[in-house]
Scaffold this motif. Structure first.
Motif, PDB file in Angstrom:
ATOM      1  N   UNK A 203       0.861  -1.191   0.000  1.00 18.77           N
ATOM      2  CA  UNK A 203       0.000   0.000   0.000  1.00 18.77           C
ATOM      3  C   UNK A 203       0.895   1.239   0.000  1.00 18.77           C
ATOM      4  N   UNK A 204       0.293   2.369  -0.282  1.00 18.81           N
ATOM      5  CA  UNK A 204       1.093   3.584  -0.455  1.00 18.81           C
ATOM      6  C   UNK A 204       1.390   4.305   0.854  1.00 18.81           C
ATOM      7  N   UNK A 205       0.559   4.092   1.847  1.00 18.20           N
ATOM      8  CA  UNK A 205       0.826   4.727   3.129  1.00 18.20           C
ATOM      9  C   UNK A 205      -0.032   5.942   3.394  1.00 18.20           C
ATOM     10  N   UNK A 206      -0.986   6.237   2.505  1.00 18.75           N
ATOM     11  CA  UNK A 206      -1.846   7.386   2.791  1.00 18.75           C
ATOM     12  C   UNK A 206      -2.999   7.045   3.734  1.00 18.75           C
ATOM     13  N   UNK A 207      -3.270   5.786   3.929  1.00 16.02           N
ATOM     14  CA  UNK A 207      -4.248   5.380   4.948  1.00 16.02           C
ATOM     15  C   UNK A 207      -3.556   4.452   5.939  1.00 16.02           C
ATOM     16  N   UNK A 208      -4.031   4.487   7.171  1.00 15.25           N
ATOM     17  CA  UNK A 208      -3.480   3.580   8.170  1.00 15.25           C
ATOM     18  C   UNK A 208      -3.828   2.137   7.824  1.00 15.25           C
ATOM     19  N   UNK A 209      -2.899   1.249   7.980  1.00 16.53           N
ATOM     20  CA  UNK A 209      -3.237  -0.176   7.853  1.00 16.53           C
ATOM     21  C   UNK A 209      -2.869  -0.887   9.147  1.00 16.53           C
TER      22      UNK A 209
END
Lengths: 445, 268
Positions: A203-209
């Motif tokens: 994932x790109x890191x713009x949302x928390x995972x």
């Protein structure tokens, strides 16, 4: 007549005398690491040159990976190569067993490789040096880029042959990669080989995972991410990169995990401040409520046969671990010790449940039998949680955070592994800080 | 007619006689089991003395001498040494009687049984005294050879079990193999994990021949763990050689059976 009687009676007595064999019972052994010699694989001089790496070094590199894998188990003691008594070109010969025994090796790995027509062919043999015989011999053909996996598969085969349980080297670990200061962490979903190589960010890191979990039957990962500031459960196919939201729930869903057959997802679903456990069939998308209780029920995990579910709940006042049938009946509390218990995970072998325990401000990772007996705390630290089992149920991987000051300095999150004996604790190297690891099943079955 | 009757009678008495002889043997086995444990218990007490007899006596004496040299007033070790001979007969006596019951090799032990039998047969108007006497003789002969064997093989007078290793000898061997045996860790706890290995040894304790007794189990599908376990046991024996066997009595231990069972260890 008399003679016959005499012989008969004599026979009787001699029969009685026949139980002379001395027997000695051996009920204990040692758990010392098995000394093993991994000879560098012999590279066939006819091999083609490949631009990405040095072909002539490949044999040595593969043997190094095998050695590193063995060393990490704590069950093997790979011997130093300086002491080796024969050169790698013994691959097609029987080793001189007596000589190898001199350096106290009990097992020897030899092998050779050839690159031809852009295919890598690797052969290896495992020798039992004390019995002077071959234990296993296999050969693999693959694309040269897969050479690391070949090394892991060889490690698995040898591990299996010597310990009797399946290996866990040809596996991957999904985790949450963390960068940036503590209050502004960037969290990305990442995946790497079990030994820390081949890291990829998914994932790109713009949302928390959070909480990625592997499907044990294939390379699907379920995880938690935020969608319009609400946590949602996602599914991601690692091979294709396709991801989707699991179901459309009005409240927030979290703590997802696959069922052992990979056909269902079990998770928590919170509505009006009360969370219960739900399962969802991935094909039909039918949702089933499993627990119905005003308390907080979360962190569900199936037993490997799919018949039971373990989860944690605060229904008794404090957070404890419970086991129930997979339809939600026969709920039974299994932890009764002092402290809080959470994140129960059922071992793939079925015999143990791993958990996190919090007591007096310290965090413990432990295991117990599935009825709650035989609790053993394996490791203690300032902050650690989220154990995940290796596919053979021998090793646990978890993450550990360090204490930070008020500005968030000194903070770090790292992956660690420990085996179920509690003696073999190791840090796994990751490119960034890491949390929430999940171990895949064996890639090659 | 009467001859036939006599033969029939003879045959039947023989059968009854044999039954009387063998039945107690068969019946005794389960009854014998608990006493075996108690015998061992006595031996454990004994163990501190027996093993020290041949080898350690020298060492003890050495130590004693050294202590004497250092502190002349220290009479304690000497007193201990004096105590020894008084103490030993106690457990040994007990042990001997138990051994007799167990092994039935002593004529004294068997005689009452035989006498009983012959009395019984006297009543039946048939004189089997001769047979009894013959058997007694045979028994005596056997006991004698056994005694001879003992004399040959056992330097220690105290060892009353002609066959089998003494506890200390067994302990030494066991401890040695414990150290050599790397137990495979992937074994299922709930399966039968007993591996029996029969060894033929050379007088120096090296292995002449080794054999896995339940060899057929090695290739049973779903029991692959057994093969791995058996191999580990074989490895242990091979790494350990020469085995720590007693310096004397080769005839006793030239064949050994080792029962490897890690169940206890894995569960514990």
């Amino acid at each position: 007549m008399r003679k016959i009687l005499l012989t008969l009676s004599l026979l009787l007595f001699f029969y009685n005398n026949a139980y002379g064999l001395i027997t000695v019972d051996i009920t204990r052994g040692n758990l010392d690491p098995l000394p093993i010699a991994v000879s560098p694989l012999h590279v066939d001089p006819k091999s083609e040159k490949i631009s990405q790496f040095k072909t002539e070094k490949l044999g040595e590199e593969i043997s190094k990976i095998v050695e590193r894998n063995f060393k990490s188990t704590g069950l093997f003691n790979p011997l130093k190569k300086d002491a080796f008594v024969q050169k790698p070109d013994i691959a097609h010969l029987k080793p001189r067993f007596e000589d190898w025994r001199l350096i106290k090796a009990q097992a020897l790995v030899t092998g050779k490789l050839l690159i031809k027509d852009k295919k890598l062919k690797v052969e290896f043999r495992l020798w039992d040096l004390t019995a002077a015989k071959e234990m296993v011999a296999l050969s693999f053909t693959t694309t040269p880029n897969n050479w690391r996996r070949v090394a892991h598969i060889i490690s698995d085969k040898i591990y299996e042959r010597l310990t009797g349980e399946s290996g866990y080297f040809d596996t991957r670990i999904a985790y949450v990669s963390e960068t940036g200061p503590k209050n502004q962490r960037i969290k990305k979903l990442a995946i790497m080989d079990q030994d820390g190589f081949n890291t990829k960010y998914l994932t790109l890191g713009n949302e928390l995972v959070l909480t990625p979990r592997f499907n044990t039957t294939n390379q699907l990962v379920t995880y938690l991410s935020y969608f319009k500031n609400m946590p949602r459960v996602y599914l991601l196919d690692i091979e294709t990169g396709i991801q989707e939201v699991v179901g459309n729930f009005p409240g927030m869903t979290f703590a997802p995990r696959f069922s052992p057959d990979g056909k269902k997802i079990i998770m928590s679903f919170a509505k009006d401040g009360n969370s219960d456990i739900y399962s969802m069939d991935l094909e039909t998308r039918v949702v089933e409520q499993i627990t119905k209780h005003p308390s907080i029920d979360t962190s569900p995990s199936y037993s490997p046969d799919g018949k039971y579910i373990t989860f944690n709940s605060d229904r008794s006042g404090l957070q404890q671990i419970y086991v129930m049938r997979s339809d939600g009946t026969q709920v039974k509390r299994i932890t009764h010790g002092a402290g809080l218990y959470g994140t129960p995970v059922w071992s793939p072998r079925g015999d143990l449940i791993a958990f996190t325990k919090v007591r007096k401000g310290r965090f413990y990772i432990g295991v117990m039998r599935s009825d709650g007996s035989g609790e053993r705390l394996l490791t203690e630290n300032f902050y650690q949680e989220a154990p995940s089992w290796s596919p053979n149920g021998r090793v646990l991987i978890f993450y550990r955070e360090t204490k930070s000051d008020s500005k968030g300095k000194g903070f770090s999150a790292k992956l660690w592994s420990i085996d179920i004996t509690g003696y073999n604790e190791r840090r796994l190297k990751t490119e960034t800080d890491a949390s929430d690891p999940s171990w895949s099943s064996l890639l090659s079955k | 007619m009467s001859r036939g009757l006599l033969y029939s009678f003879l045959f039947h008495t023989l059968v009854i006689y044999l039954t009387m002889l063998t039945l107690p043997f068969m019946m005794r086995e389960p009854i014998d089991l608990p006493p075996i444990v108690s015998v061992e218990l006595i031996e454990i007490k004994d163990k501190t003395y027996i093993p020290f007899a041949p080898k350690a006596r020298k060492i003890i004496e050495k130590v004693k001498e050294e202590k004497k040299r250092v502190v002349s007033e220290q009479a304690l070790p000497a007193a201990k040494a004096k105590e020894k001979p008084d103490r030993i007969p106690m457990p040994e006596d007990k042990k001997e009687t138990k051994e007799l019951i167990k092994k039935k090799q002593n004529p004294e032990e068997i005689k009452p049984q035989i006498r009983q039998a012959s009395e019984f047969e006297k009543e039946e108007l048939f004189d089997t005294n001769e047979i009894a006497a013959l058997i007694d003789k045979a028994k005596e002969e056997q006991a004698e050879t056994q005694r001879k064997k003992d004399e040959l093989t056992q330097s220690s007078v105290k060892n009353s079990f002609a066959q089998g290793l003494s506890l200390s000898e067994e302990d030494a061997l066991r401890a040695q193999i414990f150290g050599c045996w790397s137990v495979p860790l992937g074994l299922p706890y709930d399966k039968d994990l007993l591996v029996r290995i029969k060894l033929k040894l050379k007088p120096d304790g090296r292995i002449l021949k080794s054999e896995i007794l339940d060899h057929a189990r090695m290739n049973v599908p779903g029991q692959s763990f057994y093969k791995i376990l058996a191999e580990s046991a074989l490895r242990a024996v091979r790494i350990c050689q020469p085995l720590k066997v007693p310096p004397t009595g080769y005839e006793r231990w030239k064949e050994l059976q080792l029962n490897f069972d890690p169940t206890e260890m894995l569960k514990g």
